[in-house]
Write a protein that holds these residues in place. Sequence first.
Motif: not given
Length: 700
Positions: A492-517
């Motif tokens: 799960t994840a929460i995108l909070d519009r009160a906490a995230l300051d996203l500039p205008e545009g279209r945003w793509d979402l990714h899952v990243v695994r830091p251990s192997d990039g």
Amino acid sequence: MRISFLLHNAYGIGGTIRSTFNVAGALAARHRVEIVSVIRTVDTPSLPLHPAVRLRPLTDQRPAAEGRSTDLGHPLLERPSAHVPEAEARGTANFNALTDERIAAHLRDTDADVVIATRPGLVICLAELGREGRYLRIGQEHRLYGTHRAEIRAACDTAIARLDAHTAVSEADAATHRARLPGIPTRLTALPNAVPATGVEPSDGRARLVVAAGRLIPVKRYDLLVDAWATVAAEHPDWRLRIYGRGPQQPVLRRRIDALGLAGRITLMGAHSPIETEWAKGSIAAVTSREESFGMTIVEAMHCGVPVVATDCPHGPGEIITDGRDGLLVPPGDAGGIARGLLTLIEDGALRRTMAAAARESARAYAPERVAAAYEELFAELRSARGAPAPAVAPTRHVTGAFLPGATDPGRAAGIPLASLKGAVKALIRKPLRPVADCRVTPDGRFQLRIGPDGVHGAGLVLTLTRRGAGDGAEPVRVPLHPPAAPAGPWTAILDRAALDLPEGRWDLHVVRPSDGVRRRVLSRYAEGRGLLGLDPLPGSPFSWWIPYRTVDGHLSLRAWHRPAHAEAREIHTGDDALTVEGTLHGVLFGPGSAPRAVAAPRGRCRALSADVTVLDRGRFRFTLPYARVHAARDGRDGSATWELTLRKSPDSTVPIPLGRIIGDILDRDRTDLYPVTHGVRPYLTRTGDLAIACPTTVN
């Protein structure tokens, strides 16, 4: 059992494909199931298919590509079918000598215990080319007996008499088949389409919104729905109608909507998949068809907790809806009756809620598991009538190790414990990421993501948002991704519009695994925007608004607007003499005694326009722009002219406040919120949702 479904094109979108996928997936829980597609036109199916169901095409009509051959250009494609009547074979169906050859080979070589054909051309081929006695041969009728052309009907009737069984999707149509085909040995029965319950949050019945969905074709009689809405809108102007779908009737409906002055009350939404998220936004569904073989849209809406007002047309609606309990049946072809049915539910909220609960209960009868059980019963009865026992089904074996059963264990041969060897293999081979998410807007406006556990593996995973066009050096926004709280639960994840300051545009979402990039883009199952209906922007400045959506290639993305201030054009009215806009201001306030102005800045050499703005209560505003002044600003110039509209807090202000339509759940307003040309002037919304006006060169 081994069950084989014959579909014409499993890679398209339609009720037959959807129903077949649904029941095939349910049957795959206990049987080996395949779907054989006569043609293949794209790489992957448009609709989701259970992973246990095998899908294979007989002809590949995709363009040739590296490492892939194609049947395009095959000489047999130009030769007519020897079995399928021309009226069925031509056009999009495209039965020909090559499909004859491939279907015949499949029916000759298949090891299936049951073969099910899903449209007239395939029913005919199954009867003529199928191996009688080797497997059960079952045909399906997904339309109505009397809707086929005479030559197709005659060929189908002959074919049906040679099958083991033939099914209609309503009992009424099965009765028609029995009456028209007396004395044949074929079992003629009814089995409804399979319509699964959805994981979408059901409607809460609060939105002042009626939803209709289906192909925009004459039989659906959306023209009657538009006419009925003129009556509804006159009594309840705060209610809206959305019609989802595409088809040849779209321009006819557009003209009718404009002629009735309903451009701001009815929205033609275009096609949308999956449609369940849109049913759940409505409080009422409308089905106005002249005839319905079944009515999958009715069951879909009922699953989403939306009561349906449907015409009591032949054959499906009356078998699905219990009038007055889980929906309303109204006379076919009667716009007045449709309006009365809609008004009944609009004006009685308690009845609407009671029917919504009953509708969800009634829809369970069409769950794929129940329909699959009915198919199994039919198979058993047919085999019993033959005197043949039901074939045994060997349990499916799932190989989970690195070695096939019976192979030599190399770890044992080398003296290495098997557990140690498996651990070493796991350390070297990481499971791939394939995140698939549901996104739901919560009542407080936060975006809640639930990512299925099967495609997400590893520790310390992070969700990132990357703005398109930001450049390679731009840092993505990182959001914590929380592991499942219970076994087999979602990440799960929460995108909070009160906490995230996203500039205008279209945003793509990714899952990243830091251990192997490893970084993988998030796929979308459902992007639920129902929570955006009635939601207000956050107070203060800057103004921001987000809409989640599913891209054309099936990924989850987010559209963000971010501005110091914004003027929302909630009403755009094309009157007889002038354009009137009424809206609300966000991110800034009109000062006491201020004299705001609406400014129309030209694109090109025409003159700018302005109009006084009247400040109403609670931050609302209104202004009127006469058409005569728009034409005067052209200074007699030929050709088209365009102006972009903004607000200014005062006549001497140099800071424009964008004016448009953003708030709500609709992503691309330029495609849906369309207005007619009135006295040579047309208001429209740009790709970014901003309001503009145009004087087209040619006025239709």
